[in-house]
Scaffold this motif. Structure first.
Motif, PDB file in Angstrom:
ATOM      1  N   LYS A 212       0.853  -1.188   0.000  1.00 29.42           N
ATOM      2  CA  LYS A 212       0.000   0.000   0.000  1.00 29.42           C
ATOM      3  C   LYS A 212       0.893   1.245   0.000  1.00 29.42           C
ATOM      4  O   LYS A 212       1.800   1.365   0.832  1.00 29.42           O
ATOM      5  CB  LYS A 212      -0.890   0.034   1.233  1.00 29.42           C
TER       6      LYS A 212
ATOM      7  N   GLU B  43       0.055   4.251   0.796  1.00 26.16           N
ATOM      8  CA  GLU B  43      -0.216   5.016   2.012  1.00 26.16           C
ATOM      9  C   GLU B  43       0.645   4.533   3.182  1.00 26.16           C
ATOM     10  O   GLU B  43       1.185   5.339   3.940  1.00 26.16           O
ATOM     11  CB  GLU B  43      -1.696   4.925   2.362  1.00 26.16           C
ATOM     12  N   GLU B  44       0.787   3.232   3.326  1.00 26.84           N
ATOM     13  CA  GLU B  44       1.604   2.675   4.410  1.00 26.84           C
ATOM     14  C   GLU B  44       3.081   2.965   4.182  1.00 26.84           C
ATOM     15  O   GLU B  44       3.832   3.183   5.134  1.00 26.84           O
ATOM     16  CB  GLU B  44       1.375   1.172   4.517  1.00 26.84           C
TER      17      GLU B  44
ATOM     18  N   ILE C 280       4.431   5.589   2.841  1.00 30.64           N
ATOM     19  CA  ILE C 280       4.816   6.985   3.087  1.00 30.64           C
ATOM     20  C   ILE C 280       4.307   7.519   4.424  1.00 30.64           C
ATOM     21  O   ILE C 280       4.516   8.694   4.733  1.00 30.64           O
ATOM     22  CB  ILE C 280       4.344   7.897   1.944  1.00 30.64           C
ATOM     23  N   ALA C 281       3.679   6.671   5.213  1.00 34.17           N
ATOM     24  CA  ALA C 281       3.125   7.104   6.496  1.00 34.17           C
ATOM     25  C   ALA C 281       4.199   7.758   7.361  1.00 34.17           C
ATOM     26  O   ALA C 281       5.292   7.212   7.544  1.00 34.17           O
ATOM     27  CB  ALA C 281       2.507   5.921   7.227  1.00 34.17           C
ATOM     28  N   GLY C 282       3.900   8.956   7.856  1.00 37.00           N
ATOM     29  CA  GLY C 282       4.814   9.661   8.745  1.00 37.00           C
ATOM     30  C   GLY C 282       5.975  10.352   8.047  1.00 37.00           C
ATOM     31  O   GLY C 282       6.841  10.912   8.704  1.00 37.00           O
ATOM     32  N   LYS C 283       5.995  10.324   6.721  1.00 40.64           N
ATOM     33  CA  LYS C 283       7.090  10.940   5.958  1.00 40.64           C
ATOM     34  C   LYS C 283       6.683  12.326   5.468  1.00 40.64           C
ATOM     35  O   LYS C 283       5.520  12.585   5.191  1.00 40.64           O
ATOM     36  CB  LYS C 283       7.448  10.090   4.742  1.00 40.64           C
ATOM     37  N   LYS C 284       7.674  13.211   5.357  1.00 37.27           N
ATOM     38  CA  LYS C 284       7.455  14.553   4.826  1.00 37.27           C
ATOM     39  C   LYS C 284       7.663  14.542   3.319  1.00 37.27           C
ATOM     40  O   LYS C 284       8.357  13.677   2.781  1.00 37.27           O
ATOM     41  CB  LYS C 284       8.413  15.541   5.480  1.00 37.27           C
TER      42      LYS C 284
ATOM     43  N   LYS D  60       2.780  10.715  -3.141  1.00 37.89           N
ATOM     44  CA  LYS D  60       1.550  11.395  -2.723  1.00 37.89           C
ATOM     45  C   LYS D  60       0.760  11.859  -3.941  1.00 37.89           C
ATOM     46  O   LYS D  60      -0.469  11.763  -3.965  1.00 37.89           O
ATOM     47  CB  LYS D  60       1.875  12.579  -1.812  1.00 37.89           C
TER      48      LYS D  60
END
Length: 71
Positions: A2, A4-5, A7-11, A29
């Motif tokens: 996924k 979303e998983e 890039i979770a918590g990434k800027k 994104k």
């Protein structure tokens, strides 16, 4: 996997490593905004298969990087 998983918590200015490639979070994104949800890496072909409910694509690392423009 996924997106979303991944890039979770990434800027936006960070990168994530997927197999052999360092991919910009901002590009991933943007792909999510376009409707892509999942990604699978194909090491031999050096490509990524991406898909969502209404879209599919096979992109190279360079093609993904080109999506890193403005969010």
């Amino acid at each position: 996997m996924k997106i979303e998983e991944l890039i979770a918590g990434k800027k936006d200015n960070e990168v994530v490593t997927v197999e052999w490639a360092d991919l910009p979070v901002s590009a991933l994104k943007n792909l999510m905004k376009d409707g892509y949800v999942n990604m699978k890496a194909y090491k031999d072909e050096k490509t990524f298969s991406l898909w969502g409910k209404t879209c599919t694509a096979c992109l190279t690392e360079e093609q993904i990087r080109s999506r890193a423009g403005g969010l």
